[in-house]
Motif scaffolding. Structure first.
Motif, PDB file in Angstrom:
ATOM      1  N   ALA A 160      -3.221   8.014  -5.591  1.00 55.61           N
ATOM      2  CA  ALA A 160      -2.822   6.937  -6.498  1.00 55.61           C
ATOM      3  C   ALA A 160      -3.492   5.621  -6.100  1.00 55.61           C
ATOM      4  O   ALA A 160      -3.935   4.857  -6.966  1.00 55.61           O
ATOM      5  N   ARG A 161      -3.574   5.363  -4.804  1.00 61.48           N
ATOM      6  CA  ARG A 161      -4.252   4.146  -4.346  1.00 61.48           C
ATOM      7  C   ARG A 161      -5.753   4.214  -4.622  1.00 61.48           C
ATOM      8  O   ARG A 161      -6.370   3.218  -5.015  1.00 61.48           O
ATOM      9  N   LYS A 176      -6.623   3.502  -8.254  1.00 60.70           N
ATOM     10  CA  LYS A 176      -6.522   2.086  -8.632  1.00 60.70           C
ATOM     11  C   LYS A 176      -7.657   1.245  -8.052  1.00 60.70           C
ATOM     12  O   LYS A 176      -7.830   0.097  -8.447  1.00 60.70           O
ATOM     13  N   ARG A 221       0.093  10.118  -2.809  1.00 58.83           N
ATOM     14  CA  ARG A 221       0.191   8.653  -2.746  1.00 58.83           C
ATOM     15  C   ARG A 221      -1.176   8.040  -2.434  1.00 58.83           C
ATOM     16  O   ARG A 221      -1.527   6.987  -2.954  1.00 58.83           O
TER      17      ARG A 221
END
Length: 72
Positions: A25-26, A29, A22
């Motif tokens: 993923a941040r 981005k 997770r």
């Protein structure tokens, strides 16, 4: 003592397997992750390596926990 060790190893593995992907993923981005033409920056590469190492540690923790429980 061995069951406590195995439990700690399993908790470590679960934490690494749940949190780090997770986080990646941040990071992916984040605007600092890629240049204007879309190539990955060192920011993304370094964080990718950190996530990879954390996931390897998770796998090693599971294997060590299973070994601890089966040899006890």
């Amino acid at each position: 003592m061995i069951p406590l060790l195995a439990t700690l190893l399993f908790v470590n593995a679960a934490f690494n397997a749940l949190v780090w992907p997770r986080f990646y993923a941040r990071v992916a981005k984040d605007p600092r992750a890629r240049t204007a033409d879309g190539t990955p920056t060192r920011f993304l590469v370094v964080h990718g390596i950190l996530v990879g190492v954390a996931l390897v540690i998770a796998v090693v923790s599971v294997v060590a926990g299973v070994i601890a429980l089966t040899t006890a």
